[in-house]
Design an enzyme around this catalytic site. Structure first.
Site, short mmCIF file in Angstrom:
data_model
loop_
_atom_site.label_atom_id
_atom_site.label_comp_id
_atom_site.label_asym_id
_atom_site.label_seq_id
_atom_site.Cartn_x
_atom_site.Cartn_y
_atom_site.Cartn_z
N LYS A 52 -1.30 -2.54 -20.38
CA LYS A 52 -1.66 -1.97 -19.15
C LYS A 52 -3.06 -2.14 -18.61
O LYS A 52 -3.84 -2.05 -19.54
CB LYS A 52 -1.17 -0.50 -19.18
CG LYS A 52 -1.31 0.28 -18.08
CD LYS A 52 -1.04 1.72 -18.40
CE LYS A 52 -0.89 2.52 -17.24
NZ LYS A 52 -0.76 4.03 -17.16
N SER A 127 3.10 5.69 -14.59
CA SER A 127 2.28 4.59 -14.00
C SER A 127 2.43 3.37 -14.80
O SER A 127 2.15 2.46 -14.17
CB SER A 127 1.04 5.30 -13.66
OG SER A 127 0.39 5.55 -15.19
N SER A 151 3.38 9.01 -18.35
CA SER A 151 3.16 7.76 -17.87
C SER A 151 3.75 6.53 -18.76
O SER A 151 3.93 5.59 -18.55
CB SER A 151 2.12 7.16 -17.35
OG SER A 151 1.84 7.64 -16.02
N1 GLN Z 1 2.74 10.90 -13.02
C1 GLN Z 1 1.63 11.46 -13.51
C2 GLN Z 1 0.37 11.57 -12.30
O1 GLN Z 1 0.50 11.01 -11.32
C3 GLN Z 1 1.39 11.38 -14.49
C4 GLN Z 1 0.52 10.11 -14.66
C5 GLN Z 1 0.21 9.47 -15.89
O2 GLN Z 1 0.93 10.09 -16.95
N2 GLN Z 1 -0.66 8.73 -15.97
O3 GLN Z 1 -0.54 12.24 -12.60
#
Ligand code: GLN
Length: 449
Positions: A52, A127, A151
Site C-alpha cells: 500500500k 482504503s 481498511s
Molecule cells: N473508512 C475509514 C475511514 O475513512 C477507515 C479507513 C482506514 O481504516 N484507514 O477513516
C-alpha cells in the site's frame, strides 16, 4: 508472471500507483542466485508482493494517494518493507488507496479509481482497495494494507480475499504514514488464511523505532493450522447487535450459514451482546479526525512533497500548498478534527469520544470472558457501485460499522470469504480475537476456510 499480469490488467483495474518492475526483477534474480549458490533463502523468497502506497520505501515514490506527496521519495525504509526484503519477498509495486487512507472505496485517491475485479463498475472497498484488488486479480500473491477503522478487512470482504488487522502494536508502524496513530495497524492480504499467517509471521515483532510496538514473542502463526476445531472446546460468540437493520439480507444469510459451519466444525456457538458497539462510528469520527488533524499538520510545503510556487509570504505558502495539495475528504477530516480539539469543545467531543471508546473496550472484555472468538459480518453490504456513496460521506462512514469497534479496542480481526450474493459479489465473515491471540484467530479462520 506477476509483472505480465499487471501489464495486462492494469488498464482496467488501476490497483497500482507505481510498478517497480526493474527492482522486482533484480530482487527475483538475487533469490535465484542465492539458490544457485546453495545459500539459505528467506520464508518469502521470490514471492511477488504489493505494498500500500502509505508505507515508505527508500528511493521509491510514496504518495499516500495524495497530490501533496506526489513527488515524495522517502530517504528511508519502513520496518515492514525492510522485513519483507530480508525474507526475500519481491516487491512488484505500490498500491492505490484513498488519500491518506481516509475512505472506504479507494475513490478518494488523487490519482485513479481502482475497480473491483469481480465487477469493474463497483468499488474494491477501501482504503486499501489497491492491495485487495491486486491480490484478488492475481497481480501479486500477497500484499500489505493498513487498517485504522476497517481498511484491510472491508476491502478484503469486497474483493473476496483474506485480510487481517493484527493487535495494535504487533506490527511496527515505523515508516507507515500516520493517519490516526492510536488506531493504525499494518496487516496482510492473501488468497488463503495460511498465506496470511506466513506473511504475518514475517512482519510481526518488536521494533524500538515504534514507541507503541509490543515486546512480545512472535509464534509461528502457521504452526497450529488444522482443518477442524474438534476437541478444542472453542467458544464462538455471535455479536447480536451486528444483525438487523441495515444488514443486507443476502449477507446475513451467508454469515448465518458460516456460523452453522463453524458449529459443525466443533465450535460451541453463543449469542452475545455488545450494547455499545453501535457507538463505534460516532466516537471514531471524532478520534480519528482529531489525530489526523495533528498528524497532517506536518504537510506545510517545507519538509515534504508539494510546495505552492505562487505565494509571496510564509503563511500564504502554507495555505496555498495545503489548499491545492489535499483533497476534499482530507480537508473535511482536518476541519472536523481541529474543531473537536479546539478549546471549549475538547471536553464535549474529544474527551467524550475517548470515554465511549473505553466503554466499547469494556463490552469486548466482557464478551471475551464468555467466549474465545467473536464473529459478525465484515461489512453490512457487498461492493457498491463506483460513485454511489462518494457524495454522501455519512453513508460511506456507516460502511465501517462492524470493523471500527475492533480498532477502537486494539483487537485482532480477520475477514475471510464466506460466499457470494445473487449478483456474484463476494461476502466476508469477520472473526475477532482476544488481544495477541492471532494464533487462535487464524486457527478458526483456517478451519472455516
Ligand atoms: N473508512 C475509514 C475511514 O475513512 C477507515 C479507513 C482506514 O481504516 N484507514 O477513516
Amino acid at each position: 508472471e506477476a509483472l505480465d499480469r499487471i501489464q495486462a490488467l492494469e488498464p482496467k483495474l488501476h490497483s497500482f500507483l507505481t510498478v517497480t518492475a526493474q527492482q522486482a526483477l533484480d530482487q527475483a534474480r538475487a533469490v535465484d542466485a542465492k539458490i544457485a549458490a546453495g545459500e539459505e533463502i528467506g520464508i518469502l523468497a521470490g514471492i511477488p508482493i504489493g505494498i500500500k502506497d502509505n508505507m515508505c520505501t527508500k528511493g521509491i515514490r510514496t504518495t499516500c494517494g495524495s497530490k501533496i506527496l506526489e513527488n515524495f521519495v522517502p530517504p528511508y525504509e519502513s520496518t515492514v518493507t525492510q522485513k519483507l526484503a530480508n525474507a526475500g519477498a519481491v516487491t512488484v509495486g505500490k498500491t492505490n488507496l484513498d488519500e491518506f487512507a481516509m475512505g472506504s472505496s479507494t475513490e478518494n485517491s488523487a490519482y485513479q479509481v481502482t475497480a473491483n475485479p469481480w465487477d469493474l463498475s463497483r468499488v474494491p472497498g477501501g482504503s486499501s482497495g489497491g492491495s485487495a484488488a491486486a491480490v484478488a486479480a492475481e497481480e501479486c500473491v500477497v500484499s500489505l494494507g493498513s487498517d485504522t477503522g476497517g481498511s484491510i478487512r472491508q476491502p478484503a470482504s469486497f474483493c473476496g480475499v483474506v485480510g487481517m488487522k493484527p493487535t495494535y502494536g504487533l506490527v511496527s508502524r515505523y515508516g507507515l504514514v500516520a493517519y490516526a496513530s492510536s488506531l493504525d495497524q499494518i496487516g496482510p492480504f492473501a488468497r488463503t488464511v495460511e498465506d496470511a499467517a506466513i506473511l504475518l509471521s514475517a512482519i510481526a515483532g518488536y521494533d524500538p523505532q515504534d514507541s507503541t510496538s509490543l515486546k512480545v514473542e512472535i509464534p509461528d502463526y502457521t504452526a497450529n493450522l488444522i482443518p477442524d476445531l474438534k476437541g478444542k472446546k472453542l467458544k464462538i460468540g455471535v455479536i447480536k447487535e451486528t444483525f438487523g437493520e441495515g444488514l443486507d439480507p443476502e449477507v446475513e444469510a451467508s454469515v448465518n450459514q458460516a456460523i452453522a459451519q463453524l458449529e459443525s466444525l466443533g465450535a460451541e456457538i453463543h449469542y452475545i451482546s455488545c450494547p455499545r458497539f453501535r457507538y463505534g462510528v460516532p466516537s471514531y469520527y471524532i478520534i480519528a479526525p482529531s489525530e489526523a488533524s495533528a498528524n497532517l499538520a506536518r504537510y506545510d510545503g517545507v519538509k515534504y512533497g508539494l510546495r505552492s510556487k505562487d505565494a509571496d509570504n510564509l503563511l500564504s505558502m502554507y495555505t496555498r500548498t495545503r489548499s491545492t495539495g489535499f483533497g476534499a475528504e482530507v480537508k473535511r477530516r482536518i476541519m472536523i478534527g481541529t474543531y473537536a480539539l479546539s478549546a471549549g469543545y475538547y471536553d464535549a467531543y474529544y474527551l467524550k469520544a475517548q470515554k465511549v471508546r473505553t466503554l466499547i473496550k469494556e463490552d469486548f472484555e466482557k464478551a471475551f470472558q464468555q467466549v474465545d472468538v467473536l464473529v459478525c459480518p465484515t461489512a453490512p453490504t457487498t461492493a457498491f457501485q463506483a460513485g454511489e456513496k462518494i457524495t454522501d460521506p455519512l453513508s460511506m462512514y456507516l460502511n465501517d460499522l462492524m470493523t471500527i469497534p475492533v480498532n477502537l479496542a486494539g483487537l485482532p480481526g480477520i475477514s475471510v470469504p464466506c460466499g457470494f450474493d445473487s449478483k456474484g459479489l463476494p461476502i466476508g465473515l469477520q472473526l475477532i480475537g482476544k488481544v495477541l491471540r492471532e494464533d487462535q484467530l487464524l486457527q478458526v479462520a483456517y478451519a472455516y476456510e
